[in-house]
Design a protein around this motif. Sequence first.
Motif, PDB file in Angstrom:
ATOM      1  N   VAL A   1       0.833  -1.200   0.000  1.00 46.12           N
ATOM      2  CA  VAL A   1       0.000   0.000   0.000  1.00 46.12           C
ATOM      3  C   VAL A   1       0.871   1.255   0.000  1.00 46.12           C
ATOM      4  O   VAL A   1       0.573   2.239  -0.684  1.00 46.12           O
ATOM      5  CB  VAL A   1      -0.968   0.003   1.209  1.00 46.12           C
ATOM      6  CG1 VAL A   1      -1.670   1.341   1.352  1.00 46.12           C
ATOM      7  CG2 VAL A   1      -1.987  -1.096   1.078  1.00 46.12           C
ATOM      8  N   THR A   2       1.954   1.222   0.758  1.00 49.08           N
ATOM      9  CA  THR A   2       2.866   2.366   0.821  1.00 49.08           C
ATOM     10  C   THR A   2       3.478   2.635  -0.553  1.00 49.08           C
ATOM     11  O   THR A   2       3.573   3.792  -0.982  1.00 49.08           O
ATOM     12  CB  THR A   2       3.963   2.112   1.869  1.00 49.08           C
ATOM     13  OG1 THR A   2       3.334   1.885   3.137  1.00 49.08           O
ATOM     14  CG2 THR A   2       4.912   3.280   1.989  1.00 49.08           C
ATOM     15  N   GLU A   3       3.859   1.595  -1.254  1.00 47.51           N
ATOM     16  CA  GLU A   3       4.415   1.753  -2.602  1.00 47.51           C
ATOM     17  C   GLU A   3       3.357   2.286  -3.569  1.00 47.51           C
ATOM     18  O   GLU A   3       3.646   3.149  -4.399  1.00 47.51           O
ATOM     19  CB  GLU A   3       4.995   0.427  -3.083  1.00 47.51           C
ATOM     20  CG  GLU A   3       6.244   0.028  -2.315  1.00 47.51           C
ATOM     21  CD  GLU A   3       6.643  -1.429  -2.497  1.00 47.51           C
ATOM     22  OE1 GLU A   3       6.010  -2.141  -3.321  1.00 47.51           O
ATOM     23  OE2 GLU A   3       7.580  -1.865  -1.812  1.00 47.51           O
ATOM     24  N   LEU A   4       2.131   1.792  -3.468  1.00 41.71           N
ATOM     25  CA  LEU A   4       1.034   2.288  -4.303  1.00 41.71           C
ATOM     26  C   LEU A   4       0.793   3.769  -4.027  1.00 41.71           C
ATOM     27  O   LEU A   4       0.645   4.568  -4.959  1.00 41.71           O
ATOM     28  CB  LEU A   4      -0.239   1.485  -4.043  1.00 41.71           C
ATOM     29  CG  LEU A   4      -1.530   2.009  -4.667  1.00 41.71           C
ATOM     30  CD1 LEU A   4      -1.436   2.045  -6.188  1.00 41.71           C
ATOM     31  CD2 LEU A   4      -2.717   1.165  -4.207  1.00 41.71           C
ATOM     32  N   ALA A   5       0.783   4.154  -2.759  1.00 38.85           N
ATOM     33  CA  ALA A   5       0.565   5.564  -2.403  1.00 38.85           C
ATOM     34  C   ALA A   5       1.692   6.432  -2.948  1.00 38.85           C
ATOM     35  O   ALA A   5       1.437   7.531  -3.454  1.00 38.85           O
ATOM     36  CB  ALA A   5       0.457   5.706  -0.893  1.00 38.85           C
TER      37      ALA A   5
END
Length: 150
Positions: free
Chosen positions: A106-110
């Motif tokens: 999720v952090t990478e997507l954000a």
Amino acid sequence: MSSPLPPIADLPFLLMRAQAAVAERINDQIAAHGHPGLRPVHGVIFARIAAAGASVNEIAAHLGITKQSAATIIEALEADGYVSRRPHPTDRRARLVELTDRGRGVTELAARTAAAVAGEIERQIGRGAMATALDALHRMGEGTPPRPAW
């Protein structure tokens, strides 16, 4: 003919509106990729713990909230599989909160979405205006940790 500039007293509201617009665009992408329960506050937590983890006390201080409120948020994130807790390596009384693979995803997507949004803004306002805005925003917020708008 261009419209008149807003009065300088509107600056706080314009900054809040811009922050909300960017946060909503990032949050919409996160929700569209299977994470509808996450909110901007979770992103601030994820960013804080991404490198080396943090205790609940450290997370609470970073967010400017009580330890109890931070613990409640962390418990929900742990139940949803975004973070895990383990014994703290240097503080026997604390537990270290870390991202799981799901939380890192999720952090990478954000981060990818934030970069795309920044690119869109730069295309809209131009490279020079973007450089000026980045410099001004950096100076305005220097020394203050990012905190979600509640």
